[in-house]
Motif scaffolding. Structure first.
Motif, short mmCIF file in Angstrom:
data_model
loop_
_atom_site.label_atom_id
_atom_site.label_comp_id
_atom_site.label_asym_id
_atom_site.label_seq_id
_atom_site.Cartn_x
_atom_site.Cartn_y
_atom_site.Cartn_z
N SER A 128 0.85 -1.20 0.00
CA SER A 128 0.00 0.00 0.00
C SER A 128 0.88 1.24 0.00
CB SER A 128 -0.89 0.03 1.24
OG SER A 128 -1.81 -1.02 1.21
N PHE A 129 0.41 2.27 -0.70
CA PHE A 129 1.12 3.55 -0.75
C PHE A 129 0.12 4.67 -0.49
CE2 PHE A 129 3.52 0.76 -3.51
CZ PHE A 129 4.85 1.14 -3.35
N PRO A 130 0.56 5.73 0.18
CA PRO A 130 -0.31 6.91 0.26
C PRO A 130 -0.45 7.53 -1.13
CG PRO A 130 1.69 7.18 1.61
CD PRO A 130 1.80 5.88 0.90
N LEU A 131 -1.55 8.18 -1.36
CA LEU A 131 -1.83 8.74 -2.69
C LEU A 131 -0.71 9.65 -3.18
CD1 LEU A 131 -3.76 8.97 -5.04
CD2 LEU A 131 -4.94 10.81 -3.82
N ASP A 132 -0.09 10.41 -2.28
CA ASP A 132 0.97 11.32 -2.72
C ASP A 132 2.25 10.59 -3.14
OD1 ASP A 132 1.87 10.57 -0.19
OD2 ASP A 132 2.23 12.62 0.51
N GLN A 133 2.27 9.24 -3.01
CA GLN A 133 3.39 8.45 -3.48
C GLN A 133 2.98 7.58 -4.68
OE1 GLN A 133 5.30 6.24 -0.34
NE2 GLN A 133 5.42 8.04 0.99
N ALA A 134 2.06 8.10 -5.47
CA ALA A 134 1.57 7.35 -6.63
C ALA A 134 2.71 7.00 -7.59
CB ALA A 134 0.49 8.15 -7.36
N GLY A 135 3.69 7.87 -7.72
CA GLY A 135 4.83 7.58 -8.58
C GLY A 135 5.61 6.38 -8.09
N PHE A 140 6.80 0.55 -8.34
CA PHE A 140 6.70 -0.76 -7.70
C PHE A 140 5.95 -1.74 -8.61
CE2 PHE A 140 4.51 -3.73 -4.77
CZ PHE A 140 5.63 -4.38 -4.26
N LEU A 141 4.91 -1.26 -9.27
CA LEU A 141 4.15 -2.11 -10.20
C LEU A 141 5.05 -2.67 -11.30
CD1 LEU A 141 0.74 -0.31 -10.78
CD2 LEU A 141 1.09 -2.64 -9.96
N LYS A 148 -2.05 -7.08 -5.56
CA LYS A 148 -2.47 -5.72 -5.92
C LYS A 148 -1.63 -4.67 -5.23
CE LYS A 148 -5.63 -7.46 -8.39
NZ LYS A 148 -5.32 -7.58 -9.78
N VAL A 149 -1.58 -3.50 -5.83
CA VAL A 149 -0.96 -2.34 -5.25
C VAL A 149 -2.07 -1.35 -4.94
CG1 VAL A 149 0.65 -0.43 -5.62
CG2 VAL A 149 1.20 -2.72 -6.46
N VAL A 150 -2.09 -0.86 -3.71
CA VAL A 150 -3.19 -0.01 -3.24
C VAL A 150 -2.68 1.40 -3.01
CG1 VAL A 150 -4.82 0.35 -1.35
CG2 VAL A 150 -4.35 -1.97 -2.16
N LEU A 151 -3.46 2.38 -3.47
CA LEU A 151 -3.23 3.78 -3.13
C LEU A 151 -4.28 4.16 -2.10
CD1 LEU A 151 -2.65 5.42 -6.63
CD2 LEU A 151 -0.94 4.94 -4.87
#
Length: 153
Positions: A128-135, A140-141, A148-151
């Motif tokens: 899981s990543f916080p939305l501000d770490q979408a990059g 990671f993807l 799954k990878v979660v924002l």
């Protein structure tokens, strides 16, 4: 998609054959796949026959090759559009081609919830990543994680 499809198919009583990369072999077995084929060790079309349904997440040439393993009258479900040539070849063998589109409805969501409550369906979250770490999540993807990878907000 694959790890959920395996679980749903098993919950519905299907015999599941999965094609997967070497790093995910054990994961798919743990989810209940009856046969797991490492697609880096040869063509899956040489290993299976008379399959009732193929879920194809790749499209293109992969969809066309999948026709070889389907029984006459089987179904090819593709996440992507397949070409006219694939549709023509499928039609010649009475294989139905469906483009999978998910439109959530109450009945389907209730059934998924029932499978979750019965411990027959679980979403594997790799990270899981916080939305501000979408990059960072996108990077990671690219490592092709299992699950799954979660924002999160």
């Amino acid at each position: 998609v694959g790890h959920l499809a395996v679980q749903i198919a098993r919950a519905r009583g299907a015999y599941v054959v999965a094609t997967v990369s070497p790093g995910k072999l054990d994961f798919l077995r743990e989810l209940g796949a009856d046969e797991v084929i490492d697609y880096t060790k040869g063509d899956f079309t040489d290993k299976v026959r008379d399959i009732d349904l193929v879920l194809d997440p790749m499209g293109g040439d992969h969809a066309q090759r999948s026709l070889k393993v389907l029984r006459r009258g089987g179904v090819l479900v593709s996440l992507l559009d397949v070409g006219d040539n694939t549709r023509t070849q499928a039609g010649a063998r009475d294989i139905r081609v469906e483009r999978m589109s998910v439109v959530p409805d109450r009945e389907g969501l209730v059934e998924l919830a029932r499978l979750i409550d019965a411990n027959k369906l679980a979403v594997h979250v790799a990270k899981s990543f916080p939305l501000d770490q979408a990059g960072a999540a996108h990077a990671f993807l690219a490592t092709k994680p299992i699950g799954k990878v979660v924002l999160s907000l």
